[in-house]
Design a protein around this motif. Structure first.
Motif, PDB file in Angstrom:
ATOM      1  N   MET A   3       0.849  -1.172   0.000  1.00 51.09           N
ATOM      2  CA  MET A   3       0.000   0.000   0.000  1.00 51.09           C
ATOM      3  C   MET A   3       0.895   1.236   0.000  1.00 51.09           C
ATOM      4  SD  MET A   3      -2.786   1.113   2.861  1.00 51.09           S
ATOM      5  CE  MET A   3      -4.312   0.832   2.024  1.00 51.09           C
ATOM      6  N   PRO A   4       0.624   2.186  -0.895  1.00 47.15           N
ATOM      7  CA  PRO A   4       1.449   3.389  -0.941  1.00 47.15           C
ATOM      8  C   PRO A   4       1.249   4.244   0.305  1.00 47.15           C
ATOM      9  CG  PRO A   4      -0.404   3.585  -2.447  1.00 47.15           C
ATOM     10  CD  PRO A   4      -0.416   2.179  -1.907  1.00 47.15           C
ATOM     11  N   GLY A   5       2.271   4.993   0.658  1.00 44.94           N
ATOM     12  CA  GLY A   5       2.199   5.824   1.850  1.00 44.94           C
ATOM     13  C   GLY A   5       1.504   7.141   1.592  1.00 44.94           C
ATOM     14  N   ARG A   6       1.192   7.809   2.678  1.00 46.61           N
ATOM     15  CA  ARG A   6       0.526   9.101   2.595  1.00 46.61           C
ATOM     16  C   ARG A   6       1.286  10.120   3.412  1.00 46.61           C
ATOM     17  NH1 ARG A   6      -5.065   7.934   1.426  1.00 46.61           N
ATOM     18  NH2 ARG A   6      -4.892   6.688  -0.436  1.00 46.61           N
ATOM     19  N   LYS A   7       1.190  11.363   2.994  1.00 48.38           N
ATOM     20  CA  LYS A   7       1.762  12.479   3.732  1.00 48.38           C
ATOM     21  C   LYS A   7       0.592  13.344   4.194  1.00 48.38           C
ATOM     22  CE  LYS A   7       5.582  14.023   2.410  1.00 48.38           C
ATOM     23  NZ  LYS A   7       6.713  14.588   1.710  1.00 48.38           N
ATOM     24  N   ARG A   8       0.536  13.592   5.490  1.00 48.65           N
ATOM     25  CA  ARG A   8      -0.563  14.350   6.077  1.00 48.65           C
ATOM     26  C   ARG A   8      -0.035  15.693   6.560  1.00 48.65           C
ATOM     27  NH1 ARG A   8      -2.692  10.988  10.597  1.00 48.65           N
ATOM     28  NH2 ARG A   8      -3.468   9.672   8.927  1.00 48.65           N
ATOM     29  N   GLY A   9      -0.657  16.772   6.104  1.00 45.34           N
ATOM     30  CA  GLY A   9      -0.288  18.109   6.541  1.00 45.34           C
ATOM     31  C   GLY A   9      -1.429  18.728   7.315  1.00 45.34           C
ATOM     32  N   LEU A  10      -1.120  19.365   8.427  1.00 44.17           N
ATOM     33  CA  LEU A  10      -2.133  20.000   9.263  1.00 44.17           C
ATOM     34  C   LEU A  10      -1.820  21.481   9.435  1.00 44.17           C
ATOM     35  CD1 LEU A  10      -2.549  17.601  12.334  1.00 44.17           C
ATOM     36  CD2 LEU A  10      -4.064  17.824  10.383  1.00 44.17           C
ATOM     37  N   ALA A  11      -2.873  22.278   9.430  1.00 43.07           N
ATOM     38  CA  ALA A  11      -2.777  23.674   9.846  1.00 43.07           C
ATOM     39  C   ALA A  11      -3.646  23.777  11.091  1.00 43.07           C
ATOM     40  CB  ALA A  11      -3.283  24.602   8.756  1.00 43.07           C
ATOM     41  N   VAL A  50      -7.466  23.638  11.452  1.00 49.26           N
ATOM     42  CA  VAL A  50      -8.060  24.616  10.544  1.00 49.26           C
ATOM     43  C   VAL A  50      -8.195  24.005   9.156  1.00 49.26           C
ATOM     44  CG1 VAL A  50      -7.764  26.879   9.467  1.00 49.26           C
ATOM     45  CG2 VAL A  50      -7.103  26.531  11.854  1.00 49.26           C
ATOM     46  N   ALA A  51      -7.150  23.271   8.721  1.00 47.13           N
ATOM     47  CA  ALA A  51      -7.165  22.648   7.403  1.00 47.13           C
ATOM     48  C   ALA A  51      -6.294  21.395   7.416  1.00 47.13           C
ATOM     49  CB  ALA A  51      -6.658  23.627   6.347  1.00 47.13           C
ATOM     50  N   VAL A  52      -6.639  20.466   6.526  1.00 51.82           N
ATOM     51  CA  VAL A  52      -5.912  19.199   6.399  1.00 51.82           C
ATOM     52  C   VAL A  52      -5.617  18.958   4.925  1.00 51.82           C
ATOM     53  CG1 VAL A  52      -6.006  16.710   6.779  1.00 51.82           C
ATOM     54  CG2 VAL A  52      -7.188  18.230   8.334  1.00 51.82           C
ATOM     55  N   VAL A  53      -4.431  18.421   4.654  1.00 57.53           N
ATOM     56  CA  VAL A  53      -4.074  17.993   3.299  1.00 57.53           C
ATOM     57  C   VAL A  53      -3.487  16.601   3.409  1.00 57.53           C
ATOM     58  CG1 VAL A  53      -2.554  18.398   1.329  1.00 57.53           C
ATOM     59  CG2 VAL A  53      -3.595  20.324   2.482  1.00 57.53           C
ATOM     60  N   VAL A  54      -3.986  15.678   2.600  1.00 55.51           N
ATOM     61  CA  VAL A  54      -3.431  14.326   2.539  1.00 55.51           C
ATOM     62  C   VAL A  54      -3.046  14.067   1.088  1.00 55.51           C
ATOM     63  CG1 VAL A  54      -3.860  11.876   2.901  1.00 55.51           C
ATOM     64  CG2 VAL A  54      -4.853  13.541   4.469  1.00 55.51           C
ATOM     65  N   LEU A  55      -1.766  13.793   0.882  1.00 55.67           N
ATOM     66  CA  LEU A  55      -1.235  13.512  -0.457  1.00 55.67           C
ATOM     67  C   LEU A  55      -0.390  12.247  -0.412  1.00 55.67           C
ATOM     68  CD1 LEU A  55      -0.059  17.101  -1.489  1.00 55.67           C
ATOM     69  CD2 LEU A  55      -2.119  15.945  -2.228  1.00 55.67           C
ATOM     70  N   ALA A  56       0.048  11.811  -1.568  1.00 59.06           N
ATOM     71  CA  ALA A  56       0.952  10.669  -1.641  1.00 59.06           C
ATOM     72  C   ALA A  56       2.249  11.004  -0.913  1.00 59.06           C
ATOM     73  CB  ALA A  56       1.244  10.321  -3.096  1.00 59.06           C
ATOM     74  N   ALA A  57       2.888   9.999  -0.351  1.00 60.80           N
ATOM     75  CA  ALA A  57       4.125  10.218   0.406  1.00 60.80           C
ATOM     76  C   ALA A  57       5.234  10.784  -0.469  1.00 60.80           C
ATOM     77  CB  ALA A  57       4.581   8.919   1.050  1.00 60.80           C
ATOM     78  N   SER A  58       5.135  10.583  -1.770  1.00 61.39           N
ATOM     79  CA  SER A  58       6.164  11.087  -2.676  1.00 61.39           C
ATOM     80  C   SER A  58       6.039  12.587  -2.946  1.00 61.39           C
ATOM     81  CB  SER A  58       6.102  10.329  -4.003  1.00 61.39           C
ATOM     82  OG  SER A  58       4.829  10.513  -4.604  1.00 61.39           O
ATOM     83  N   ALA A  59       4.947  13.205  -2.515  1.00 60.53           N
ATOM     84  CA  ALA A  59       4.748  14.641  -2.736  1.00 60.53           C
ATOM     85  C   ALA A  59       5.748  15.439  -1.903  1.00 60.53           C
ATOM     86  CB  ALA A  59       3.332  15.041  -2.370  1.00 60.53           C
ATOM     87  N   HIS A  60       6.230  16.512  -2.472  1.00 59.19           N
ATOM     88  CA  HIS A  60       7.196  17.365  -1.788  1.00 59.19           C
ATOM     89  C   HIS A  60       6.483  18.221  -0.752  1.00 59.19           C
ATOM     90  CE1 HIS A  60      10.336  20.391  -1.168  1.00 59.19           C
ATOM     91  NE2 HIS A  60      11.163  19.462  -1.611  1.00 59.19           N
ATOM     92  N   ILE A 102       1.756  24.610  -0.018  1.00 57.30           N
ATOM     93  CA  ILE A 102       1.000  25.514  -0.892  1.00 57.30           C
ATOM     94  C   ILE A 102      -0.488  25.177  -0.851  1.00 57.30           C
ATOM     95  CG2 ILE A 102       0.611  26.110  -3.318  1.00 57.30           C
ATOM     96  CD1 ILE A 102       3.726  25.995  -3.610  1.00 57.30           C
ATOM     97  N   ILE A 103      -0.806  23.893  -0.940  1.00 57.11           N
ATOM     98  CA  ILE A 103      -2.213  23.485  -0.873  1.00 57.11           C
ATOM     99  C   ILE A 103      -2.797  23.827   0.491  1.00 57.11           C
ATOM    100  CG2 ILE A 103      -3.781  21.507  -0.941  1.00 57.11           C
ATOM    101  CD1 ILE A 103      -1.853  20.236  -2.977  1.00 57.11           C
ATOM    102  N   LEU A 104      -2.022  23.606   1.540  1.00 55.85           N
ATOM    103  CA  LEU A 104      -2.480  23.908   2.898  1.00 55.85           C
ATOM    104  C   LEU A 104      -2.759  25.400   3.071  1.00 55.85           C
ATOM    105  CD1 LEU A 104      -3.033  22.145   5.324  1.00 55.85           C
ATOM    106  CD2 LEU A 104      -0.707  22.519   6.072  1.00 55.85           C
ATOM    107  N   LEU A 105      -1.872  26.246   2.569  1.00 56.75           N
ATOM    108  CA  LEU A 105      -2.101  27.694   2.655  1.00 56.75           C
ATOM    109  C   LEU A 105      -3.361  28.099   1.898  1.00 56.75           C
ATOM    110  CD1 LEU A 105       1.477  29.213   2.326  1.00 56.75           C
ATOM    111  CD2 LEU A 105      -0.021  29.300   4.309  1.00 56.75           C
ATOM    112  N   ASN A 106      -3.589  27.494   0.724  1.00 59.63           N
ATOM    113  CA  ASN A 106      -4.801  27.782  -0.037  1.00 59.63           C
ATOM    114  C   ASN A 106      -6.049  27.415   0.764  1.00 59.63           C
ATOM    115  OD1 ASN A 106      -3.488  28.813  -2.273  1.00 59.63           O
ATOM    116  ND2 ASN A 106      -3.416  26.847  -3.323  1.00 59.63           N
ATOM    117  N   ARG A 107      -6.012  26.265   1.411  1.00 58.98           N
ATOM    118  CA  ARG A 107      -7.174  25.822   2.197  1.00 58.98           C
ATOM    119  C   ARG A 107      -7.387  26.690   3.427  1.00 58.98           C
ATOM    120  NH1 ARG A 107      -7.325  19.270   1.608  1.00 58.98           N
ATOM    121  NH2 ARG A 107      -7.430  19.300  -0.662  1.00 58.98           N
ATOM    122  N   VAL A 108      -6.307  27.124   4.057  1.00 59.84           N
ATOM    123  CA  VAL A 108      -6.431  28.020   5.209  1.00 59.84           C
ATOM    124  C   VAL A 108      -7.043  29.341   4.761  1.00 59.84           C
ATOM    125  CG1 VAL A 108      -5.120  29.401   6.872  1.00 59.84           C
ATOM    126  CG2 VAL A 108      -4.612  26.978   6.584  1.00 59.84           C
ATOM    127  N   ALA A 109      -6.579  29.876   3.642  1.00 62.21           N
ATOM    128  CA  ALA A 109      -7.107  31.148   3.141  1.00 62.21           C
ATOM    129  C   ALA A 109      -8.589  31.023   2.776  1.00 62.21           C
ATOM    130  CB  ALA A 109      -6.300  31.609   1.931  1.00 62.21           C
TER     131      ALA A 109
END
Length: 144
Positions: A1-9, A17-27, A33-40
């Motif tokens: 199963m591929p890994g995930r990267k979880r970002g929290l604001a 405030v906001a959550v981003v879940v992407l593939a573990a290979s994402a930088h 950038i996605i997290l800042l967009n969601r916070v805004a």
């Protein structure tokens, strides 16, 4: 199963405030950038003026934050520190990750879609907020 990267604001209380879940290979820059967009998007204009990030985020995140009116400050680790040393104000995010880890579905990535993983974080945070409001304690992982 591929890994995930979880970002929290989170806010100063550790509430999500906001959550981003992407593939573990994402930088980290992509996550930031996605997290800042969601916070805004999730907050009233001008209510978020500063975002504190760790050293994994680079200048692209700070530049993107400037376009949104958010100052991005990188909290750098003291090179003389050995082992784990909590960084000022950044510990709030780490504490939130720890609280969320008490929810079984977030310990491992059981979800197939990133949107499902994001919704699980919001679900767990709803439980945390309800427990704070009612004064009940969060059960330990072994008790749940």
């Amino acid at each position: 199963m591929p890994g995930r990267k979880r970002g929290l604001a989170v806010d100063v209380l550790g509430l999500v405030v906001a959550v981003v879940v992407l593939a573990a290979s994402a930088h980290e820059n992509t996550v930031g950038i996605i997290l800042l967009n969601r916070v805004a998007t999730a907050t009233p204009p001008g209510s978020v003026r500063t975002a504190l990030v760790d050293q994994g985020f680079k200048n692209a995140v700070a530049a993107h934050g400037a376009t949104l009116g958010i100052t991005v400050q990188t909290i750098e680790r003291n090179p003389a520190d050995k082992g784990f040393v909590p960084q000022p104000k950044r510990w709030v995010v780490e504490q939130t990750y720890g609280i969320l880890a008490l929810h079984h579905r977030l310990v491992r990535d059981y979800e197939r879609r990133p949107a499902s993983s994001e919704s699980r974080v919001y679900w767990a945070m709803s439980d945390v907020m309800a427990r704070r409001l009612t004064g009940t304690s969060t059960p330990a992982l072994r008790d749940a």
